[in-house]
Design an enzyme around this catalytic site. Structure first.
Site, PDB file in Angstrom:
ATOM      1  N   SER A  20       0.845  -1.189   0.000  1.00  0.00           N
ATOM      2  CA  SER A  20       0.000   0.000   0.000  1.00  0.00           C
ATOM      3  C   SER A  20       0.881   1.239   0.000  1.00  0.00           C
ATOM      4  O   SER A  20       1.612   1.494   0.961  1.00  0.00           O
ATOM      5  CB  SER A  20      -0.890  -0.007   1.249  1.00  0.00           C
ATOM      6  N   HIS A  45      -0.690  -1.197  -4.655  1.00  0.00           N
ATOM      7  CA  HIS A  45      -2.015  -0.784  -4.186  1.00  0.00           C
ATOM      8  C   HIS A  45      -1.973   0.717  -3.928  1.00  0.00           C
ATOM      9  O   HIS A  45      -1.169   1.200  -3.121  1.00  0.00           O
ATOM     10  CB  HIS A  45      -2.348  -1.557  -2.905  1.00  0.00           C
ATOM     11  N   ASP A  47      -3.799   3.956  -2.644  1.00  0.00           N
ATOM     12  CA  ASP A  47      -4.895   4.423  -1.793  1.00  0.00           C
ATOM     13  C   ASP A  47      -5.210   5.882  -2.076  1.00  0.00           C
ATOM     14  O   ASP A  47      -4.431   6.772  -1.739  1.00  0.00           O
ATOM     15  CB  ASP A  47      -4.517   4.253  -0.314  1.00  0.00           C
ATOM     16  N   MET A  49      -7.540   9.063  -1.351  1.00  0.00           N
ATOM     17  CA  MET A  49      -8.434   9.588  -0.308  1.00  0.00           C
ATOM     18  C   MET A  49      -8.761  11.045  -0.593  1.00  0.00           C
ATOM     19  O   MET A  49      -7.877  11.809  -0.990  1.00  0.00           O
ATOM     20  CB  MET A  49      -7.750   9.492   1.057  1.00  0.00           C
ATOM     21  N   HIS A  78      -7.458   1.989  -5.106  1.00  0.00           N
ATOM     22  CA  HIS A  78      -8.509   1.867  -4.095  1.00  0.00           C
ATOM     23  C   HIS A  78      -9.061   3.271  -3.854  1.00  0.00           C
ATOM     24  O   HIS A  78      -8.440   4.073  -3.166  1.00  0.00           O
ATOM     25  CB  HIS A  78      -7.887   1.253  -2.829  1.00  0.00           C
ATOM     26  N   MET A  80     -11.074   5.721  -2.179  1.00  0.00           N
ATOM     27  CA  MET A  80     -11.847   6.058  -0.975  1.00  0.00           C
ATOM     28  C   MET A  80     -12.325   7.492  -1.149  1.00  0.00           C
ATOM     29  O   MET A  80     -11.870   8.425  -0.472  1.00  0.00           O
ATOM     30  CB  MET A  80     -10.955   5.902   0.270  1.00  0.00           C
ATOM     31  N   MET A 149     -12.492  -4.442   3.918  1.00  0.00           N
ATOM     32  CA  MET A 149     -11.698  -3.581   4.803  1.00  0.00           C
ATOM     33  C   MET A 149     -11.624  -4.227   6.183  1.00  0.00           C
ATOM     34  O   MET A 149     -12.653  -4.553   6.784  1.00  0.00           O
ATOM     35  CB  MET A 149     -12.337  -2.195   4.940  1.00  0.00           C
ATOM     36  N   GLY A 154      -8.942   5.092   5.818  1.00  0.00           N
ATOM     37  CA  GLY A 154      -8.483   6.464   6.048  1.00  0.00           C
ATOM     38  C   GLY A 154      -7.037   6.556   6.495  1.00  0.00           C
ATOM     39  O   GLY A 154      -6.362   7.518   6.176  1.00  0.00           O
ATOM     40  N   GLY A 156      -3.242   4.296   7.568  1.00  0.00           N
ATOM     41  CA  GLY A 156      -2.453   3.093   7.753  1.00  0.00           C
ATOM     42  C   GLY A 156      -2.145   2.907   9.233  1.00  0.00           C
ATOM     43  O   GLY A 156      -2.455   3.768  10.058  1.00  0.00           O
ATOM     44  N   GLY A 157      -1.577   1.757   9.552  1.00  0.00           N
ATOM     45  CA  GLY A 157      -1.082   1.534  10.906  1.00  0.00           C
ATOM     46  C   GLY A 157      -2.127   1.206  11.949  1.00  0.00           C
ATOM     47  O   GLY A 157      -1.857   1.273  13.140  1.00  0.00           O
ATOM     48  N   ASP A 184      -7.697  -5.611   3.434  1.00  0.00           N
ATOM     49  CA  ASP A 184      -6.927  -4.364   3.499  1.00  0.00           C
ATOM     50  C   ASP A 184      -7.037  -3.741   4.883  1.00  0.00           C
ATOM     51  O   ASP A 184      -8.120  -3.347   5.308  1.00  0.00           O
ATOM     52  CB  ASP A 184      -7.481  -3.408   2.427  1.00  0.00           C
TER      53      ASP A 184
HETATM   54  C1  DX5 Z   1      -6.488   2.275   4.729  1.00  0.00           C
HETATM   55  C2  DX5 Z   1      -5.862   1.805   3.434  1.00  0.00           C
HETATM   56  C3  DX5 Z   1      -4.865   0.697   3.592  1.00  0.00           C
HETATM   57  C4  DX5 Z   1      -3.778   0.957   4.580  1.00  0.00           C
HETATM   58  C5  DX5 Z   1      -2.912  -0.235   4.780  1.00  0.00           C
HETATM   59  O1  DX5 Z   1      -7.524   3.146   4.448  1.00  0.00           O
HETATM   60  O2  DX5 Z   1      -6.850   1.359   2.542  1.00  0.00           O
HETATM   61  O3  DX5 Z   1      -4.373   0.293   2.335  1.00  0.00           O
HETATM   62  O4  DX5 Z   1      -3.016   2.061   4.251  1.00  0.00           O
HETATM   63  O5  DX5 Z   1      -1.922   0.079   5.726  1.00  0.00           O
HETATM   64  P1  DX5 Z   1      -1.621  -0.867   6.977  1.00  0.00           P
HETATM   65  O6  DX5 Z   1      -1.100  -2.156   6.422  1.00  0.00           O
HETATM   66  O7  DX5 Z   1      -0.608  -0.101   7.753  1.00  0.00           O
HETATM   67  O8  DX5 Z   1      -2.911  -1.066   7.716  1.00  0.00           O
HETATM   68 ZN    ZN Z   2      -6.356   0.384   0.504  1.00  0.00          ZN
END
Ligand code: DX5
Ligand code: ZN
Length: 236
Positions: A20, A45, A47, A49, A78, A80, A149, A154, A156-157, A184
């Site tokens: 990601s 991937h 992301d 947003m 992806h 969002m 999900m 929104g 990571g981590g 994810d």
């Molecule tokens: C969250 C994203 C994910 C996320 C994954 O909204 O869609 O792709 O960044 O990061 P980790 O693996 O740190 O949860």
């Molecule tokens: Zn994602």
């Protein structure tokens, strides 16, 4: 490689670890992509947003287009974002191979999923932790990818939500082996085995790759864990 060809190539190489690009070093994006490619990543991937559908902002078509010029890895976008139909042409034009929209953003997505396919990409549908599997069932035939999900979208981590595993178990036989069932959020060496045993075939990973100093080792370990769990689940 044509964009639908990317899907068949990906499906023939399951399970997939999809880094990601939310957790990467944005000051060195080109170098990160090269590093991931040489570390065995099979796709990226992306992301996206919008600060509206989710309370965070990331990047959009100009950045994706710039990345398209430096790698041939398939792009798994992806989205969002609210009202993805409005921006679809930009994501197609940027060179995304898979384009996933959220059922919460588009409750009646049949037309949009067809437009994604007609535009030359593979359509996907994502569902948030609070959204029931039933909401996407009427549209499964139109999808090449389903994304469950396992955190609130929104950021990571975050910590993996085990309740997502029931959704994966239900969806696995419906999605089958010719399409992708992606999970994810919070996927790491501890959680990937359960997700793989439940039937996920694509694992989106941010922190568990980018917070390490050796992407190759991280991807390899995650891949081995996913393969191992799938093999033991199938032999039970
Ligand atoms: C969250 C994203 C994910 C996320 C994954 O909204 O869609 O792709 O960044 O990061 P980790 O693996 O740190 O949860
Ligand atoms: Zn994602």
């Amino acid at each position: 490689m044509s964009r639908p060809a990317a899907l068949s190539r990906l499906v023939s190489a399951l399970p997939l670890i999809a880094p990601s690009m939310l957790k990467c070093d944005f000051a060195n994006l080109h170098r990160e992509v090269e590093l991931l490619e040489s570390s065995g990543a099979q796709l990226l991937h992306l992301d996206v947003m919008d600060g509206h559908f989710v309370p965070n902002l990331s990047y959009g078509p100009p950045v994706i287009k710039a990345l398209r010029a430096v790698t041939s890895l398939p792009f798994d976008a992806h989205l969002m974002i609210s009202d993805p139909a409005r921006y679809l042409d930009d994501y197609l034009d940027a060179g995304c191979n898979l384009i996933t929209v959220h059922i919460e953003a588009v409750p009646q997505p049949a037309r949009l999923l067809r437009q994604i396919r007609d535009g030359g990409a593979s359509p996907g549908l994502a569902l948030n932790p609070g959204t029931p599997v039933e909401s996407i069932l009427p549209f499964l035939d139109e999808c090449d990818l389903v994304l469950v999900m396992s955190v609130e979208p929104g950021f990571g981590g975050q910590k993996f939500m085990p309740a997502s595993l029931d959704k994966v178990r239900r969806l696995a036989p419906l999605v089958g082996k010719d399409r992708l069932l992606s999970i994810d959020g919070g996927v790491d060496l501890d959680t990937i085995s359960e997700a793989s045993a439940a039937g996920a075939s694509q694992f989106v990973v941010g922190s568990a790759i980018f917070d390490t100093s050796d992407y190759r080792q991280a991807i390899e370990n995650l891949h081995l864990a996913a393969v191992g769990a799938a093999v033991s689940a199938n032999s039970e």
